[in-house]
Design an enzyme around this catalytic site. Structure first.
Site, PDB file in Angstrom:
ATOM      1  CB  SER A   1      -0.991  -0.131   1.308  1.00  0.00           C
ATOM      2  OG  SER A   1      -1.390   1.239   1.312  1.00  0.00           O
TER       3      SER A   1
ATOM      4  CE1 TYR B 256      -5.943   5.134  -2.122  1.00  0.00           C
ATOM      5  CE2 TYR B 256      -4.369   4.630  -0.309  1.00  0.00           C
ATOM      6  CZ  TYR B 256      -5.737   4.503  -0.887  1.00  0.00           C
ATOM      7  OH  TYR B 256      -6.820   3.683  -0.557  1.00  0.00           O
TER       8      TYR B 256
ATOM      9  CB  THR C 154      -6.511   2.798  -5.148  1.00  0.00           C
ATOM     10  OG1 THR C 154      -5.684   1.570  -4.837  1.00  0.00           O
ATOM     11  CG2 THR C 154      -7.749   2.658  -4.386  1.00  0.00           C
TER      12      THR C 154
ATOM     13  CE  LYS D   9      -7.619  -2.639  -4.000  1.00  0.00           C
ATOM     14  NZ  LYS D   9      -8.211  -1.792  -2.978  1.00  0.00           N
TER      15      LYS D   9
ATOM     16  CG  HIS E  41     -11.217   1.160  -0.583  1.00  0.00           C
ATOM     17  ND1 HIS E  41     -10.193   1.488  -1.364  1.00  0.00           N
ATOM     18  CD2 HIS E  41     -10.476   1.181   0.461  1.00  0.00           C
ATOM     19  CE1 HIS E  41      -9.138   1.826  -0.765  1.00  0.00           C
ATOM     20  NE2 HIS E  41      -9.504   1.763   0.365  1.00  0.00           N
TER      21      HIS E  41
HETATM   22  C1  FNR Z   1      -7.847  -1.259   2.666  1.00  0.00           C
HETATM   23  N1  FNR Z   1      -7.815  -1.206   1.304  1.00  0.00           N
HETATM   24  C2  FNR Z   1      -6.877  -0.388   0.641  1.00  0.00           C
HETATM   25  N2  FNR Z   1      -6.941  -0.421  -0.507  1.00  0.00           N
HETATM   26  C3  FNR Z   1      -6.004   0.216  -1.254  1.00  0.00           C
HETATM   27  O1  FNR Z   1      -6.067   0.246  -2.555  1.00  0.00           O
HETATM   28  N3  FNR Z   1      -5.040   0.881  -0.658  1.00  0.00           N
HETATM   29  C4  FNR Z   1      -4.966   0.874   0.682  1.00  0.00           C
HETATM   30  O2  FNR Z   1      -3.995   1.518   1.323  1.00  0.00           O
HETATM   31  C5  FNR Z   1      -5.818   0.319   1.404  1.00  0.00           C
HETATM   32  N4  FNR Z   1      -5.966   0.220   2.868  1.00  0.00           N
HETATM   33  C6  FNR Z   1      -7.101  -0.585   3.263  1.00  0.00           C
HETATM   34  C7  FNR Z   1      -6.913  -0.644   4.864  1.00  0.00           C
HETATM   35  C8  FNR Z   1      -7.861  -1.443   5.738  1.00  0.00           C
HETATM   36  C9  FNR Z   1      -7.567  -1.419   7.142  1.00  0.00           C
HETATM   37  C10 FNR Z   1      -8.529  -2.222   4.911  1.00  0.00           C
HETATM   38  C11 FNR Z   1      -9.598  -3.221   5.343  1.00  0.00           C
HETATM   39  C12 FNR Z   1      -8.783  -2.117   3.334  1.00  0.00           C
HETATM   40  C13 FNR Z   1      -8.852  -1.878   0.665  1.00  0.00           C
HETATM   41  C14 FNR Z   1      -8.343  -3.647   0.344  1.00  0.00           C
HETATM   42  O3  FNR Z   1      -7.325  -3.484  -0.582  1.00  0.00           O
HETATM   43  C15 FNR Z   1      -9.379  -4.378  -0.269  1.00  0.00           C
HETATM   44  O4  FNR Z   1     -10.084  -3.913  -1.403  1.00  0.00           O
HETATM   45  C16 FNR Z   1     -10.482  -4.719   0.800  1.00  0.00           C
HETATM   46  O5  FNR Z   1      -9.891  -4.996   1.778  1.00  0.00           O
HETATM   47  C17 FNR Z   1     -11.352  -5.961   0.213  1.00  0.00           C
HETATM   48  O6  FNR Z   1     -12.444  -6.337   1.105  1.00  0.00           O
HETATM   49  P1  FNR Z   1     -12.245  -7.361   2.375  1.00  0.00           P
HETATM   50  O7  FNR Z   1     -12.422  -8.780   1.378  1.00  0.00           O
HETATM   51  O8  FNR Z   1     -10.989  -7.024   2.967  1.00  0.00           O
HETATM   52  O9  FNR Z   1     -13.521  -7.200   3.235  1.00  0.00           O
HETATM   53  C1  LAC Z   2      -8.331   2.897   3.900  1.00  0.00           C
HETATM   54  C2  LAC Z   2      -7.014   3.578   3.167  1.00  0.00           C
HETATM   55  C3  LAC Z   2      -6.082   3.866   3.725  1.00  0.00           C
HETATM   56  O1  LAC Z   2      -9.183   2.283   3.510  1.00  0.00           O
HETATM   57  O2  LAC Z   2      -7.080   2.979   1.995  1.00  0.00           O
HETATM   58  O3  LAC Z   2      -8.263   3.221   5.070  1.00  0.00           O
END
Ligand code: FNR
Ligand code: LAC
Length: 386
Positions: free
Chosen positions: A124, A148, A174, A257, A281
């Protein structure tokens, strides 16, 4: 994180005085026990009423697997190929930010687990550990970098070039989080936002261009570095036209994404992208939006068969992976479940979660009568009777 309480807990599991959690809900419950409330809420929560988070799970229930009997297959090949690289199983580790909230070893623990299991890690932009440190831990293990796109092209260009130099082999842009969603749990926790205090900005505090924007180095004033990040993060003006510029910065494949419609998938292709990730997300951005699995067929129909489509959102069990693959994903991403493993047991916890998933996936594929992921065509799936 209460490090003492956590490491005692870790030891307890490692000594097998208590059984490790098994089902994903058990991992989540154990993570809740060891994490401070605000850290648990940050990972477990979603936008608003969390309707989309629930919908992500419910969508899997509407599909049923149809096995094929007596196929005589004794060996399974669970591997998939993306951008010329073969992976042993059809899932990657989703980019999840600020992993220091969940374990002191943070992304380094996840990197060790990923390397041991040969599972690609998507790092990330909001990580607690710099991309170079994670790359060093990964060695030659496969990795992608999630971008990002902060509202500053010089910083963004620098980040992308560093990722390429550190051996990340794809950029995952993303696009569903050009500003953070409205998350009730975080609002309730005094507006919990780790970035304000400089957590989760390691890609930036390690970046020469970002550092040049600061009056004092982050080592002297981390809060100021965090405030700059918070001010540059919202980038709602970003549009498809900007992708031409990103393409000029890197020769790596670029995946988008956060695509949830066939129309946007076609736009991604028209603008020179190399793959899409169907995702909302994890229900953290728009409450009430379409479930990720429900968006997958439309995206699949909109793109050529060999155009890389990945998917995440609510993947918890082997059957979820199989349903997503059958509906057109070439691979899926695992998100929250490995973070719960990290919280409970560090590197070992992550490995346990992934091992359980692989075992279940292998067995379920065998029972379905399929010899490989490529075998899994639409005849293995039916819609639940209304
Ligand atoms: C995320 N996700 C996420 N996605 C991304 O592109 N960059 C990021 O920094 C983050 N950070 C992040 C933090 C936390 C705490 C969570 C739970 C999720 C989204 C992640 O990549 C993914 O799309 C989701 O977690 C998918 O859903 P489930 O299966 O975890 O419920
Ligand atoms: C989040 C960001 C960091 O879902 O992607 O918290």
């Amino acid at each position: 994180v209460d490090a003492k309480a956590r490491s005692a807990r870790e030891r307890e599991y490692i000594d097998v005085k208590r059984p490790w959690p098994m089902a994903p809900e058990e991992w989540e419950a154990s993570a809740q026990e060891v994490l401070p409330q605000q850290a648990f809420d940050y990972v477990a929560g979603g936008a608003g009423l969390e309707q989309t988070m629930r919908a992500n799970r419910d969508a899997f229930y509407d599909w049923r697997l149809v096995p094929r009997m007596l196929t005589g297959t004794t060996e399974r090949d669970l591997s998939v190929e993306l951008f010329g690289a073969r992976s042993p199983v059809p899932f990657f580790l989703a980019p999840v930010g600020v992993q220091a909230l969940f374990h002191d070893d943070a992304e380094l623990a996840v990197a060790r687990a990923a390397r041991n299991m040969k599972i690609p890690m998507v790092l990330s932009s909001a990580a607690s550990t710099s991309m170079e440190e994670v790359a060093e831990e990964l060695g030659d293990s496969p990795r992608w970098f999630q971008l990002y796109w902060l509202n500053d092209r010089d910083i963004t260009a620098s980040i992308v070039k560093r990722a390429e130099a550190a051996g990340y082999t794809a950029i995952v842009l993303t696009v569903d989080t050009l500003s953070l969603g409205y998350r009730d749990r975080d609002v309730r926790n005094q507006g919990f936002l780790p970035f304000i205090v400089g957590q989760g900005i390691a890609q930036f505090t390690s970046d020469p261009v970002y550092r040049s924007r600061l009056e004092k180095p982050p080592e002297e004033d981390l809060e100021a570095a965090g405030m700059l990040w918070v001010s540059l993060f919202p980038n709602l003006g970003l549009s498809w036209d900007d992708l031409a510029w990103l393409r000029e910065q890197t020769s790596l494949p670029v995946l988008i994404k956060g695509v949830l419609s066939g129309d946007d998938a076609r736009r991604a292709i028209d603008n020179g992208c190399d793959g899409v990730i169907v995702s909302n997300h994890g229900g953290r951005q728009i409450d009430g939006e379409i479930a990720a699995l429900d968006a997958l067929p439309d995206v699949h129909d909109a793109v050529p068969d060999d155009f890389p489509v990945l998917m995440d959102g609510g993947i918890r069990r082997a059957s979820d992976i199989l349903k997503a693959l059958i509906l057109g994903a070439h691979a899926v991403l695992i998100g929250r479940p490995y973070i719960y493993g990290l919280a409970v047991g560090g590197q070992t916890g992550v490995e346990r979660v992934l091992e359980q998933l692989i075992l279940e996936l292998d067995l379920t594929t065998a029972l379905l009568g399929a010899a490989s992921i490529a075998d899994l065509d639409r005849s293995f799936l039916t819609r639940r009777p209304a």
